[in-house]
Design a protein around this motif. Structure first.
Motif, PDB file in Angstrom:
ATOM      1  N   VAL A   3       0.859  -1.180   0.000  1.00 54.98           N
ATOM      2  CA  VAL A   3       0.000   0.000   0.000  1.00 54.98           C
ATOM      3  C   VAL A   3       0.898   1.234   0.000  1.00 54.98           C
ATOM      4  O   VAL A   3       1.578   1.508   0.993  1.00 54.98           O
ATOM      5  N   ASP A   4       0.920   1.943  -1.116  1.00 54.56           N
ATOM      6  CA  ASP A   4       1.691   3.183  -1.188  1.00 54.56           C
ATOM      7  C   ASP A   4       0.769   4.316  -0.748  1.00 54.56           C
ATOM      8  O   ASP A   4      -0.022   4.836  -1.525  1.00 54.56           O
ATOM      9  N   ALA A   5       0.885   4.685   0.533  1.00 51.68           N
ATOM     10  CA  ALA A   5      -0.029   5.669   1.123  1.00 51.68           C
ATOM     11  C   ALA A   5       0.544   7.084   1.112  1.00 51.68           C
ATOM     12  O   ALA A   5      -0.003   7.967   1.779  1.00 51.68           O
ATOM     13  N   ASN A  54       4.754 -11.434  -7.298  1.00 49.96           N
ATOM     14  CA  ASN A  54       3.773 -11.784  -6.265  1.00 49.96           C
ATOM     15  C   ASN A  54       3.281 -10.567  -5.501  1.00 49.96           C
ATOM     16  O   ASN A  54       2.715 -10.704  -4.413  1.00 49.96           O
ATOM     17  N   ILE A  55       3.495  -9.387  -6.063  1.00 47.85           N
ATOM     18  CA  ILE A  55       3.133  -8.147  -5.374  1.00 47.85           C
ATOM     19  C   ILE A  55       1.917  -7.502  -6.039  1.00 47.85           C
ATOM     20  O   ILE A  55       1.898  -7.316  -7.259  1.00 47.85           O
ATOM     21  N   LYS A  56       0.925  -7.160  -5.238  1.00 49.89           N
ATOM     22  CA  LYS A  56      -0.160  -6.290  -5.684  1.00 49.89           C
ATOM     23  C   LYS A  56       0.024  -4.954  -4.984  1.00 49.89           C
ATOM     24  O   LYS A  56       0.216  -4.914  -3.763  1.00 49.89           O
ATOM     25  N   MET A  57      -0.006  -3.882  -5.745  1.00 48.21           N
ATOM     26  CA  MET A  57       0.164  -2.558  -5.172  1.00 48.21           C
ATOM     27  C   MET A  57      -1.109  -1.745  -5.356  1.00 48.21           C
ATOM     28  O   MET A  57      -1.734  -1.802  -6.416  1.00 48.21           O
ATOM     29  N   ILE A  58      -1.476  -1.012  -4.316  1.00 44.15           N
ATOM     30  CA  ILE A  58      -2.544  -0.024  -4.451  1.00 44.15           C
ATOM     31  C   ILE A  58      -1.999   1.319  -3.954  1.00 44.15           C
ATOM     32  O   ILE A  58      -1.138   1.366  -3.062  1.00 44.15           O
ATOM     33  N   SER A  59      -2.487   2.388  -4.535  1.00 43.75           N
ATOM     34  CA  SER A  59      -2.019   3.709  -4.140  1.00 43.75           C
ATOM     35  C   SER A  59      -3.075   4.741  -4.492  1.00 43.75           C
ATOM     36  O   SER A  59      -4.082   4.437  -5.138  1.00 43.75           O
ATOM     37  N   ALA A  60      -2.828   5.961  -4.079  1.00 47.40           N
ATOM     38  CA  ALA A  60      -3.672   7.094  -4.444  1.00 47.40           C
ATOM     39  C   ALA A  60      -2.779   8.294  -4.654  1.00 47.40           C
ATOM     40  O   ALA A  60      -1.721   8.410  -4.037  1.00 47.40           O
TER      41      ALA A  60
END
Length: 292
Positions: free
Chosen positions: A39-41, A136-142
């Motif tokens: 999670v790139d917060a 194997n990485i899922k990334m989410i960000s805003a």
């Protein structure tokens, strides 16, 4: 300490290497066949996908509600002015209020409380949500739109996005916060079970680390300290170690290595390029994530 699943990587100072730590931990876990949610917060500067050489795609827009005042219905009662928590509406009785968009939080209290129903909900886009996959990485960000000053609202949208994801499909979760101890950082820290405070061997690194300590105490969140570029001869490493030890934190050291910079430029995590760097990160995985 019980085996941890969700760990935040944070720090009071920008440029200390927080994202480098988060990305390389995620990459090393991925190499070991763990499924990772990253999670790139850092909504003001989300760059983890670049360090991973990952392509991201838009997953949604971040919008807020803004008031649209119908002058044919408004009688100038200024109930909306009185109720607005951020003074985004100003005016005097008998006149149509003026709207100051930059102060608006999008709460819609004005529309709800208007006795004449003269205020309708408009919309304004202030950012976007993103996602991507690599190995194997899922990334989410805003990311907040340039010129906007409502990072907490964008961070809150990312938290909602995170809460919609089935975390059972991941073995480990890493949350990369933005620098500092402001609202977006606190929102991100609340998603974690433990924090790694990243600092550097400088006076500023020591002082901002202390700010992070206070944030952890308020959240009642356990933490350890990562000293990035720990072998740079600044004379501050010992002071940082002593302060961390007084707080009961474990200390991890990442050495300075030109290959970290080279890897970042090429979009390849340094743990895939340097045995020395990989060993330093493996110690964190063993001690914090209980991963061998």
């Amino acid at each position: 300490m019980a085996e941890l699943k969700a760990v935040a990587v944070t720090g009071g100072k920008g440029g200390a290497g927080k994202s480098t730590i988060a990305v390389n931990l995620a990459a090393l876990l991925s190499n070991m066949n763990y499924k990772v949610l990253l999670v790139d917060a850092d909504v003001d500067n989300p760059n983890d996908y670049i360090y991973l050489g990952m392509k991201r795609r838009e997953a949604g827009k971040v919008e807020i509600r803004t008031p649209l005042i119908d002058p044919s219905l408004c009688d100038g009662c200024i109930e909306c002015v009185r109720i607005c928590p951020t003074h985004a509406l100003l005016g005097r009785k008998g006149s149509i209020p003026l709207f100051f968009e930059d102060s608006c939080l999008g709460c819609s209290l004005c529309a709800e409380k208007c006795p004449k129903k003269a205020i309708k909900d408009g919309k304004k886009e202030i950012g976007a949500l993103y996602e991507g996959e690599s190995d194997n990485i899922k990334m989410i960000s805003a990311a907040i739109k340039p010129g906007e000053a409502r990072s907490p609202l964008v961070a809150h949208s990312l938290v909602r996005f995170f809460n919609q994801i089935d975390k059972n499909q991941f073995d480990k979760i890493i949350i990369d916060t933005c620098p500092g101890v402001a609202n977006p950082v606190i929102q991100a820290l609340r998603l974690s079970e433990h924090a790694l405070i990243v600092t550097e061997p400088t006076i500023l690194g020591l002082n901002t680390m202390k700010l992070s300590f206070r944030a952890m105490e308020k959240l009642d969140l356990s933490f350890d300290v990562v000293i990035n570029r720990a072998d740079v001869p600044s004379g501050m490493t010992k002071a940082i170690e002593e302060e961390a030890e007084r707080r009961g934190a474990r200390i991890f050291r990442i050495p300075y290595d030109d290959r970290i910079i080279e890897a970042a430029v090429k979009g390849v995590p340094a743990v895939r390029r340097s045995d020395r760097i990989r060993q330093a990160f493996q110690e964190i995985l063993r001690e914090v994530f209980s991963v061998d």
